[in-house]
Design a protein around this motif. Structure first.
Motif, PDB file in Angstrom:
ATOM      1  N   THR A 112    -120.335 -19.754  11.963  1.00  0.00           N
ATOM      2  CA  THR A 112    -120.807 -18.396  12.247  1.00  0.00           C
ATOM      3  C   THR A 112    -121.645 -17.826  11.106  1.00  0.00           C
ATOM      4  O   THR A 112    -122.027 -16.658  11.142  1.00  0.00           O
ATOM      5  N   VAL A 113    -121.941 -18.639  10.120  1.00  0.00           N
ATOM      6  CA  VAL A 113    -122.835 -18.256   9.019  1.00  0.00           C
ATOM      7  C   VAL A 113    -124.048 -19.176   8.966  1.00  0.00           C
ATOM      8  O   VAL A 113    -125.169 -18.733   8.729  1.00  0.00           O
ATOM      9  N   ALA A 114    -123.828 -20.471   9.201  1.00  0.00           N
ATOM     10  CA  ALA A 114    -124.863 -21.491   8.986  1.00  0.00           C
ATOM     11  C   ALA A 114    -126.208 -21.171   9.644  1.00  0.00           C
ATOM     12  O   ALA A 114    -127.249 -21.182   8.963  1.00  0.00           O
ATOM     13  N   PRO A 115    -126.280 -20.864  10.946  1.00  0.00           N
ATOM     14  CA  PRO A 115    -127.605 -20.675  11.557  1.00  0.00           C
ATOM     15  C   PRO A 115    -128.360 -19.456  11.059  1.00  0.00           C
ATOM     16  O   PRO A 115    -129.583 -19.389  11.196  1.00  0.00           O
ATOM     17  N   TYR A 116    -127.650 -18.506  10.481  1.00  0.00           N
ATOM     18  CA  TYR A 116    -128.253 -17.214  10.157  1.00  0.00           C
ATOM     19  C   TYR A 116    -128.579 -17.064   8.668  1.00  0.00           C
ATOM     20  O   TYR A 116    -129.506 -16.320   8.320  1.00  0.00           O
ATOM     21  N   LEU A 117    -127.849 -17.767   7.811  1.00  0.00           N
ATOM     22  CA  LEU A 117    -128.084 -17.659   6.372  1.00  0.00           C
ATOM     23  C   LEU A 117    -128.730 -18.897   5.764  1.00  0.00           C
ATOM     24  O   LEU A 117    -129.356 -18.810   4.708  1.00  0.00           O
ATOM     25  N   LEU A 118    -128.582 -20.049   6.416  1.00  0.00           N
ATOM     26  CA  LEU A 118    -129.132 -21.262   5.819  1.00  0.00           C
ATOM     27  C   LEU A 118    -130.641 -21.205   5.599  1.00  0.00           C
ATOM     28  O   LEU A 118    -131.122 -21.735   4.588  1.00  0.00           O
ATOM     29  N   PRO A 119    -131.430 -20.578   6.480  1.00  0.00           N
ATOM     30  CA  PRO A 119    -132.859 -20.489   6.154  1.00  0.00           C
ATOM     31  C   PRO A 119    -133.117 -19.811   4.812  1.00  0.00           C
ATOM     32  O   PRO A 119    -133.988 -20.241   4.047  1.00  0.00           O
ATOM     33  N   THR A 120    -132.347 -18.770   4.503  1.00  0.00           N
ATOM     34  CA  THR A 120    -132.502 -18.088   3.215  1.00  0.00           C
ATOM     35  C   THR A 120    -132.028 -18.969   2.074  1.00  0.00           C
ATOM     36  O   THR A 120    -132.686 -19.074   1.029  1.00  0.00           O
ATOM     37  N   VAL A 121    -130.881 -19.629   2.254  1.00  0.00           N
ATOM     38  CA  VAL A 121    -130.327 -20.500   1.214  1.00  0.00           C
ATOM     39  C   VAL A 121    -131.268 -21.666   0.936  1.00  0.00           C
ATOM     40  O   VAL A 121    -131.576 -21.978  -0.223  1.00  0.00           O
ATOM     41  N   LEU A 122    -131.722 -22.319   1.986  1.00  0.00           N
ATOM     42  CA  LEU A 122    -132.588 -23.488   1.812  1.00  0.00           C
ATOM     43  C   LEU A 122    -133.931 -23.090   1.198  1.00  0.00           C
ATOM     44  O   LEU A 122    -134.477 -23.818   0.364  1.00  0.00           O
ATOM     45  N   GLY A 123    -134.461 -21.954   1.601  1.00  0.00           N
ATOM     46  CA  GLY A 123    -135.710 -21.480   1.008  1.00  0.00           C
ATOM     47  C   GLY A 123    -135.561 -21.208  -0.479  1.00  0.00           C
ATOM     48  O   GLY A 123    -136.445 -21.546  -1.278  1.00  0.00           O
ATOM     49  N   LEU A 124    -134.428 -20.605  -0.852  1.00  0.00           N
ATOM     50  CA  LEU A 124    -134.165 -20.330  -2.268  1.00  0.00           C
ATOM     51  C   LEU A 124    -134.077 -21.614  -3.070  1.00  0.00           C
ATOM     52  O   LEU A 124    -134.681 -21.737  -4.143  1.00  0.00           O
ATOM     53  N   VAL A 125    -133.308 -22.575  -2.576  1.00  0.00           N
ATOM     54  CA  VAL A 125    -133.132 -23.836  -3.299  1.00  0.00           C
ATOM     55  C   VAL A 125    -134.463 -24.574  -3.418  1.00  0.00           C
ATOM     56  O   VAL A 125    -134.807 -25.105  -4.485  1.00  0.00           O
ATOM     57  N   HIS A 126    -135.229 -24.611  -2.336  1.00  0.00           N
ATOM     58  CA  HIS A 126    -136.524 -25.311  -2.371  1.00  0.00           C
ATOM     59  C   HIS A 126    -137.474 -24.669  -3.372  1.00  0.00           C
ATOM     60  O   HIS A 126    -138.190 -25.365  -4.100  1.00  0.00           O
ATOM     61  N   GLU A 127    -137.469 -23.360  -3.428  1.00  0.00           N
ATOM     62  CA  GLU A 127    -138.418 -22.655  -4.290  1.00  0.00           C
ATOM     63  C   GLU A 127    -137.985 -22.651  -5.751  1.00  0.00           C
ATOM     64  O   GLU A 127    -138.805 -22.879  -6.646  1.00  0.00           O
ATOM     65  N   ARG A 128    -136.696 -22.413  -5.989  1.00  0.00           N
ATOM     66  CA  ARG A 128    -136.251 -22.184  -7.361  1.00  0.00           C
ATOM     67  C   ARG A 128    -135.562 -23.389  -7.990  1.00  0.00           C
ATOM     68  O   ARG A 128    -135.585 -23.552  -9.216  1.00  0.00           O
ATOM     69  N   TYR A 129    -134.949 -24.242  -7.164  1.00  0.00           N
ATOM     70  CA  TYR A 129    -134.203 -25.385  -7.708  1.00  0.00           C
ATOM     71  C   TYR A 129    -134.661 -26.674  -7.022  1.00  0.00           C
ATOM     72  O   TYR A 129    -133.892 -27.319  -6.311  1.00  0.00           O
ATOM     73  N   PRO A 130    -135.906 -27.081  -7.227  1.00  0.00           N
ATOM     74  CA  PRO A 130    -136.459 -28.221  -6.491  1.00  0.00           C
ATOM     75  C   PRO A 130    -135.799 -29.554  -6.807  1.00  0.00           C
ATOM     76  O   PRO A 130    -135.931 -30.505  -6.025  1.00  0.00           O
ATOM     77  N   HIS A 131    -135.089 -29.661  -7.926  1.00  0.00           N
ATOM     78  CA  HIS A 131    -134.452 -30.923  -8.292  1.00  0.00           C
ATOM     79  C   HIS A 131    -132.996 -30.993  -7.832  1.00  0.00           C
ATOM     80  O   HIS A 131    -132.299 -31.968  -8.125  1.00  0.00           O
ATOM     81  N   LEU A 132    -132.548 -29.986  -7.117  1.00  0.00           N
ATOM     82  CA  LEU A 132    -131.181 -29.965  -6.607  1.00  0.00           C
ATOM     83  C   LEU A 132    -131.147 -30.630  -5.234  1.00  0.00           C
ATOM     84  O   LEU A 132    -131.891 -30.261  -4.327  1.00  0.00           O
ATOM     85  N   ASP A 133    -130.276 -31.618  -5.090  1.00  0.00           N
ATOM     86  CA  ASP A 133    -130.115 -32.338  -3.820  1.00  0.00           C
ATOM     87  C   ASP A 133    -129.013 -31.643  -3.020  1.00  0.00           C
ATOM     88  O   ASP A 133    -127.837 -31.965  -3.148  1.00  0.00           O
ATOM     89  N   LEU A 134    -129.403 -30.667  -2.196  1.00  0.00           N
ATOM     90  CA  LEU A 134    -128.439 -29.876  -1.441  1.00  0.00           C
ATOM     91  C   LEU A 134    -128.077 -30.610  -0.152  1.00  0.00           C
ATOM     92  O   LEU A 134    -128.942 -30.923   0.667  1.00  0.00           O
TER      93      LEU A 134
END
Length: 317
Positions: A112-134
């Motif tokens: 009940t969180v994944a579909p609605y918050l993951l776009p924000t989480v994944l965008g943050l990780v891609h932009e700010r932490y590119p070497h993190l393997d999430l």
């Protein structure tokens, strides 16, 4: 003394000895080998001799003019280089692990969180932490907590409080629940709905095991409802909303899910509760004393800033 116990006490070559031998095998010259690894020539010669003694074989054929590898030396030089390469890889990996926001991060998220918050989480990780393997794992709360405690997962994104010993929660935001109704329902489109209205609604809920179901039941009890409010359940919010659109009842949705779920069909209306509206709290959860705890706290702070455009009340650290 048995042969096995004797072999168990056998001396082991040192990395310095292997490095000295590998250098001689490459250069076939003591002076050049010593210069290549920054060791004095006598020390290098002594290291190779000590290695020969430990292994019980002659590695080099020494003459006054040149150095040759013995047949055993040729075979073992390959092994020595492989060992040193692996040690170098180990040191590189350790350096990478020491660097913040690198390597693997196994994130567990409730459905009940994944579909609605993951776009924000994944965008943050891609932009700010590119070497993190999430790596993302979507599971129900009980499974996520078990995974965190067993070490299968590193960090959770879910509704709290959990009340689990040894788990530290990093609150992110609070969000209100809204009432989703069929288009002809008397509460559809209303604002300031009292919680007491839940006493008489045919409320559709998720299946057992979802924390959102438990939260909805708690809200109903707080509103003074004692009986079970539901005869129909669903495995996910999308199905739940479709049941509402079909006129089977009403349901509660968290605000972050509202835009995604209610735009899939026009046969839905939304009602808003009077303040203070029923709500839930979403947080990161990690093992108390986690080695990467400082990273998780920094990630939580960064995510709070990214969440401010959403219809939630972002919490301070």
């Amino acid at each position: 003394m048995t042969a096995s116990s004797a072999s168990g006490k056998r001396r082991q070559p040192s990395l310095s000895q292997l490095r000295a031998f590998a250098a001689v095998a490459e250069h076939l010259h003591f002076r050049d080998a010593a210069a290549a690894i920054g060791m004095s020539q006598p020390a290098l010669s002594g290291a190779v001799s000590a290695l020969e003694e430990i292994l019980g074989v002659t590695l080099l054929e020494r003459t006054t003019r040149k150095v040759l590898l013995s047949p055993a030396g040729e075979r073992l030089a390959v092994r020595a280089k492989a060992v040193l390469d692996e040690v170098g890889a180990l040191l590189e990996e350790a350096e990478a692990v020491r660097a913040p926001f690198t390597g693997v991060l196994r994130l567990g998220v409730i459905p009940t969180v994944a579909p609605y918050l993951l776009p924000t989480v994944l965008g943050l990780v891609h932009e700010r932490y590119p070497h993190l393997d999430l790596q993302v794992h979507e599971e129900q709360t009980a499974s996520l907590v078990e995974g965190l405690q067993s070490g299968r997962l590193d960090l959770l994104l879910l509704a709290v409080p959990l009340g689990v010993p040894g788990v530290t929660e990093l609150p992110l935001f609070d969000e209100d629940f809204v009432l989703v109704t069929p288009p002809d329902h008397r509460l559809g489109g209303r604002e300031g709905i009292p919680r007491e209205a839940l006493r008489e609604l045919n409320l559709l809920l998720l299946d057992e095991g979802h924390c959102l179901r438990d939260q909805a039941l708690d809200i109903c009890r707080e509103a003074g409802r004692e009986d079970a409010p539901v005869s129909t359940t669903a495995a996910g919010l999308s199905t739940l909303v479709q049941l509402v659109a079909g006129g089977l009842g009403c349901t509660l949705l968290p605000r972050t899910a509202l835009k995604v779920e209610t735009t899939r069909g026009s046969r839905l209306r939304t009602g808003y509760f009077a303040a203070p509206a029923p709500s839930r709290r979403i947080a990161f959860a990690m093992r108390a004393g986690a080695a990467r705890g400082a990273e998780y706290e920094e990630l939580a702070a960064a995510l709070r800033e990214e969440l401010r455009p959403l219809p939630v009340r972002v919490l301070e650290a």
